[in-house]
Design a protein around this motif. Structure first.
Motif, PDB file in Angstrom:
ATOM      1  N   ASN A  37     -66.557 -51.612  60.681  1.00  0.00           N
ATOM      2  CA  ASN A  37     -67.337 -51.182  61.849  1.00  0.00           C
ATOM      3  C   ASN A  37     -66.550 -50.260  62.780  1.00  0.00           C
ATOM      4  N   LYS A  38     -65.302 -49.963  62.395  1.00  0.00           N
ATOM      5  CA  LYS A  38     -64.430 -49.055  63.161  1.00  0.00           C
ATOM      6  C   LYS A  38     -64.222 -49.520  64.596  1.00  0.00           C
ATOM      7  N   LYS A  39     -64.016 -50.825  64.758  1.00  0.00           N
ATOM      8  CA  LYS A  39     -63.807 -51.382  66.093  1.00  0.00           C
ATOM      9  C   LYS A  39     -62.475 -52.109  66.173  1.00  0.00           C
ATOM     10  N   VAL A  40     -61.885 -52.068  67.361  1.00  0.00           N
ATOM     11  CA  VAL A  40     -60.661 -52.807  67.635  1.00  0.00           C
ATOM     12  C   VAL A  40     -60.906 -53.599  68.906  1.00  0.00           C
ATOM     13  N   CYS A  41     -60.722 -54.912  68.822  1.00  0.00           N
ATOM     14  CA  CYS A  41     -60.864 -55.789  69.981  1.00  0.00           C
ATOM     15  C   CYS A  41     -59.459 -56.198  70.419  1.00  0.00           C
ATOM     16  N   ILE A  42     -59.116 -55.874  71.663  1.00  0.00           N
ATOM     17  CA  ILE A  42     -57.754 -56.102  72.150  1.00  0.00           C
ATOM     18  C   ILE A  42     -57.777 -57.093  73.307  1.00  0.00           C
TER      19      ILE A  42
END
Length: 68
Positions: A37-42
């Motif tokens: 999904n091309k997401k990064v959760c930081i």
């Protein structure tokens, strides 16, 4: 710690490795990379601008989605 979600234009494992590398250098962050999904959760105490600048070091297109 606040969680922030970013869109990062990652296409392969190498891209996600680059993201992991720059975030690990920043320190004080926990993150999850969602390559399909091309997401990064930081999860971080750093502000959004710092996280954006750090992610941009990968050379990828980065967009802040919002708090999670």
């Amino acid at each position: 710690m606040p969680k922030h979600e970013f869109f990062v234009d990652m296409t392969c494992e190498g891209c996600s490795n680059a993201v992991a590398r720059v975030l690990n250098k920043l320190g004080g962050v926990e993150f999850e990379i969602d390559l399909p999904n091309k997401k990064v959760c930081i999860d971080s105490e750093h502000n959004v601008d710092t996280l954006l600048e750090t992610l941009k070091k990968t050379g990828k297109t980065v967009t802040y989605i919002g708090p999670k």
